[in-house]
Design a protein around this motif. Structure first.
Motif, PDB file in Angstrom:
ATOM      1  N   LEU A   1     -10.253  -6.598  10.554  1.00 21.36           N
ATOM      2  CA  LEU A   1      -8.908  -7.071  10.872  1.00 21.36           C
ATOM      3  C   LEU A   1      -8.048  -5.864  11.231  1.00 21.36           C
ATOM      4  O   LEU A   1      -7.972  -4.905  10.479  1.00 21.36           O
ATOM      5  CB  LEU A   1      -8.298  -7.790   9.672  1.00 21.36           C
ATOM      6  N   GLN A   2      -7.415  -5.927  12.368  1.00 22.60           N
ATOM      7  CA  GLN A   2      -6.585  -4.815  12.826  1.00 22.60           C
ATOM      8  C   GLN A   2      -5.124  -5.089  12.485  1.00 22.60           C
ATOM      9  O   GLN A   2      -4.581  -6.136  12.816  1.00 22.60           O
ATOM     10  CB  GLN A   2      -6.750  -4.622  14.335  1.00 22.60           C
ATOM     11  N   MET A   3      -4.501  -4.118  11.821  1.00 17.05           N
ATOM     12  CA  MET A   3      -3.102  -4.255  11.438  1.00 17.05           C
ATOM     13  C   MET A   3      -2.218  -4.157  12.671  1.00 17.05           C
ATOM     14  O   MET A   3      -2.440  -3.323  13.537  1.00 17.05           O
ATOM     15  CB  MET A   3      -2.719  -3.155  10.448  1.00 17.05           C
ATOM     16  N   GLN A   4      -1.219  -5.003  12.724  1.00 15.14           N
ATOM     17  CA  GLN A   4      -0.248  -4.982  13.812  1.00 15.14           C
ATOM     18  C   GLN A   4       1.099  -4.435  13.346  1.00 15.14           C
ATOM     19  O   GLN A   4       1.905  -3.993  14.151  1.00 15.14           O
ATOM     20  CB  GLN A   4      -0.050  -6.398  14.368  1.00 15.14           C
ATOM     21  N   THR A   5       1.329  -4.504  12.039  1.00 17.85           N
ATOM     22  CA  THR A   5       2.599  -4.044  11.482  1.00 17.85           C
ATOM     23  C   THR A   5       2.343  -3.010  10.394  1.00 17.85           C
ATOM     24  O   THR A   5       1.263  -2.971   9.804  1.00 17.85           O
ATOM     25  CB  THR A   5       3.403  -5.210  10.875  1.00 17.85           C
ATOM     26  N   GLY A   6       3.333  -2.210  10.111  1.00  9.80           N
ATOM     27  CA  GLY A   6       3.221  -1.212   9.056  1.00  9.80           C
ATOM     28  C   GLY A   6       3.443  -1.828   7.694  1.00  9.80           C
ATOM     29  O   GLY A   6       4.345  -2.640   7.518  1.00  9.80           O
ATOM     30  N   THR A   7       2.625  -1.469   6.746  1.00  8.61           N
ATOM     31  CA  THR A   7       2.778  -1.972   5.380  1.00  8.61           C
ATOM     32  C   THR A   7       3.087  -0.843   4.413  1.00  8.61           C
ATOM     33  O   THR A   7       3.209  -1.074   3.221  1.00  8.61           O
ATOM     34  CB  THR A   7       1.506  -2.693   4.914  1.00  8.61           C
ATOM     35  N   TYR A   8       3.181   0.369   4.914  1.00 11.99           N
ATOM     36  CA  TYR A   8       3.454   1.522   4.071  1.00 11.99           C
ATOM     37  C   TYR A   8       4.932   1.884   4.185  1.00 11.99           C
ATOM     38  O   TYR A   8       5.626   1.468   5.084  1.00 11.99           O
ATOM     39  CB  TYR A   8       2.573   2.699   4.486  1.00 11.99           C
ATOM     40  N   ASP A   9       5.403   2.663   3.252  1.00 12.18           N
ATOM     41  CA  ASP A   9       6.794   3.111   3.212  1.00 12.18           C
ATOM     42  C   ASP A   9       7.784   1.970   2.962  1.00 12.18           C
ATOM     43  O   ASP A   9       8.967   2.109   3.226  1.00 12.18           O
ATOM     44  CB  ASP A   9       7.189   3.863   4.487  1.00 12.18           C
ATOM     45  N   LEU A  10       7.297   0.851   2.473  1.00 13.38           N
ATOM     46  CA  LEU A  10       8.197  -0.223   2.056  1.00 13.38           C
ATOM     47  C   LEU A  10       8.533  -0.022   0.582  1.00 13.38           C
ATOM     48  O   LEU A  10       7.744   0.549  -0.168  1.00 13.38           O
ATOM     49  CB  LEU A  10       7.524  -1.587   2.236  1.00 13.38           C
ATOM     50  N   LYS A  11       9.664  -0.476   0.145  1.00 17.47           N
ATOM     51  CA  LYS A  11      10.040  -0.337  -1.261  1.00 17.47           C
ATOM     52  C   LYS A  11       9.028  -1.023  -2.181  1.00 17.47           C
ATOM     53  O   LYS A  11       8.799  -0.588  -3.295  1.00 17.47           O
ATOM     54  CB  LYS A  11      11.436  -0.897  -1.494  1.00 17.47           C
TER      55      LYS A  11
END
Length: 85
Positions: free
Chosen positions: A26-36
């Motif tokens: 599965l290829q990520m389309q959005t960033g999931t890092y640096d979120l609170k």
């Protein structure tokens, strides 16, 4: 936050719902890092995994539940016997 299309091939997750099924990429389309909430989500996923698979992998579940900081597992021993006891 959408990822730059050039960077998307670097953000993949290998997934399968069942060990008998083939693995999907599965290829990520959005960033999931640096979120609170990132550290909570990482920890919560590991806790859920430990509880769901505790009967199959009791030693791994114990390590996840007792020796994890965010998404780092800190575990060691002087001998294999001590490690697995």
């Amino acid at each position: 936050m959408y990822l730059n299309p050039h960077h998307r091939p670097l953000q993949n997750i290998l997934w399968r719902d069942n060990p008998k099924l083939p693995t999907q990429c599965l290829q990520m389309q959005t960033g999931t890092y640096d979120l609170k909430s990132s550290s909570f989500l990482a920890t919560r996923c590991l806790v859920e995994l430990a509880h769901n698979e505790e009967h199959n992998y009791p030693l791994a579940a114990r390590a996840l539940l007792n020796n994890t900081y965010v998404d780092d597992i800190l575990l060691g021993s002087d001998t294999l016997r001590k490690l697995f006891s």
